[in-house]
Enzyme design. Structure first.
Site, PDB file in Angstrom:
ATOM      1  N   CYS A 176      -7.391 -37.611  36.707  1.00  0.00           N
ATOM      2  CA  CYS A 176      -7.209 -36.295  37.367  1.00  0.00           C
ATOM      3  C   CYS A 176      -7.033 -36.388  38.874  1.00  0.00           C
ATOM      4  CB  CYS A 176      -8.439 -35.406  37.184  1.00  0.00           C
ATOM      5  SG  CYS A 176      -9.041 -35.341  35.552  1.00  0.00           S
ATOM      6  N   HIS A 233      -8.532 -30.913  28.485  1.00  0.00           N
ATOM      7  CA  HIS A 233      -7.131 -31.343  28.560  1.00  0.00           C
ATOM      8  C   HIS A 233      -6.839 -32.446  27.553  1.00  0.00           C
ATOM      9  CE1 HIS A 233      -7.273 -29.976  32.980  1.00  0.00           C
ATOM     10  NE2 HIS A 233      -6.319 -29.255  32.423  1.00  0.00           N
TER      11      HIS A 233
HETATM   12  C1  CIR Z   1     -10.719 -27.472  36.103  1.00  0.00           C
HETATM   13  O1  CIR Z   1     -11.421 -26.911  35.270  1.00  0.00           O
HETATM   14  O2  CIR Z   1      -9.546 -27.179  36.273  1.00  0.00           O
HETATM   15  C2  CIR Z   1     -11.367 -28.563  36.961  1.00  0.00           C
HETATM   16  N1  CIR Z   1     -12.744 -28.241  37.171  1.00  0.00           N
HETATM   17  C3  CIR Z   1     -11.256 -29.913  36.291  1.00  0.00           C
HETATM   18  C4  CIR Z   1      -9.851 -30.383  36.146  1.00  0.00           C
HETATM   19  C5  CIR Z   1      -9.782 -31.747  35.569  1.00  0.00           C
HETATM   20  N2  CIR Z   1      -8.448 -32.193  35.488  1.00  0.00           N
HETATM   21  C6  CIR Z   1      -7.985 -32.973  34.523  1.00  0.00           C
HETATM   22  O3  CIR Z   1      -8.691 -33.312  33.583  1.00  0.00           O
HETATM   23  N3  CIR Z   1      -6.713 -33.323  34.607  1.00  0.00           N
END
Ligand code: CIR
Length: 253
Positions: A246, A160
């Site tokens: 997150c 991201h």
């Molecule tokens: C994903 O791949 O969607 C989750 N394992 C990690 C999401 C992390 N979110 C973020 O960086 N905003």
């Protein structure tokens, strides 16, 4: 201020992974770290914690940042880029509707909140495997009436945009120049991480507090020349590609 969070799912070990190699995740340890994260938001940033009910069938539900883009005027419920995460948004929308008027991203757009970075009234949105041009265009249209500008940013090397850049203030970004180009942030003061710590560009600013990971001591030492940092260890959540921003949606009351 309110920090909306969601408990760690029993199924966290089945999370989506994009660029980190899968390693065993100790879900109980992740839970303890998440509770500590909430405590820091309460005590250092004076946030009231509002929890969305746990969803044990949704492995990535703890990473609530991806499900919404919240500004003072409105909350945009996203359409996450990973199919396995679509079930996360309804319960988050229920909670956010207490605090904001809602807007909803419509298919075929996809967007993860982790790709949306605010620096004052400027929004930068990462064009990534999770966020497409339609998603960026819909957010642009939804925010325009409130005076926000939106700029699309190319991201490489990470999941991201907010793995590569996060706000230190309304006019300053902490960035990893290997994953985003400095030219994409005109008029913003850029603070580069220590290049030996590629994951160090994610800092959580909540009110006056700057919450940071102890995993990046070199970058922390640079930041501490001008900022007071509060540390919280989220190493178990990092195995699921989750960083500090997150795990909450921080909103002004
Ligand atoms: C994903 O791949 O969607 C989750 N394992 C990690 C999401 C992390 N979110 C973020 O960086 N905003």
């Amino acid at each position: 201020m309110i920090a909306v969070t969601r408990p760690v799912s029993d199924a966290l070990a089945d999370c989506e992974l994009t660029y980190v190699e899968r390693k065993p995740i100790d879900v109980e340890r992740a839970r303890v770290q998440h509770q500590e994260y909430e405590r820091v938001l309460q005590e250092s940033a004076q946030c009231t914690i509002v929890r969305v009910p746990a969803a044990h069938d949704l492995p990535d539900a703890v990473f609530i940042e991806d499900t919404a883009v919240v500004v003072d005027e409105v909350a945009i419920i996203t359409r996450p880029g990973a199919q396995s995460r679509h079930g996360e948004t309804a319960a988050v929308a229920d909670v956010l509707s207490r605090y904001r008027e809602l807007r909803h991203i419509q298919a075929p757009a996809t967007i993860d909140g982790g790709d949306v970075l605010f620096c004052g009234r400027r929004a930068f949105i990462g064009r990534t495997s999770r966020t497409n041009d339609d998603g960026i265009a819909q957010v642009r249209r939804m925010l325009a009436p409130f005076g926000y500008s939106v700029r699309a940013v190319t991201v490489r090397g990470c999941l991201h945009l907010k793995s590569a850049a996060t706000a230190l203030s309304e006019n300053q970004l902490l960035i990893n120049p290997a994953w985003v180009s400095r030219e994409d942030f005109p008029g913003v003061e850029l603070f580069p991480i220590d290049s030996t710590e590629p994951h160090a560009a994610n800092i959580l600013k909540a009110g006056d507090a700057h919450i940071y990971s102890p995993a990046f001591p070199r970058t922390a030492a640079l930041l501490q020349r001008s900022l007071r940092l509060t540390f919280v260890d989220t190493s178990e959540l990092a195995k699921a590609e989750g960083a500090l921003t997150c795990c909450s949606l921080v909103l002004a009351e």
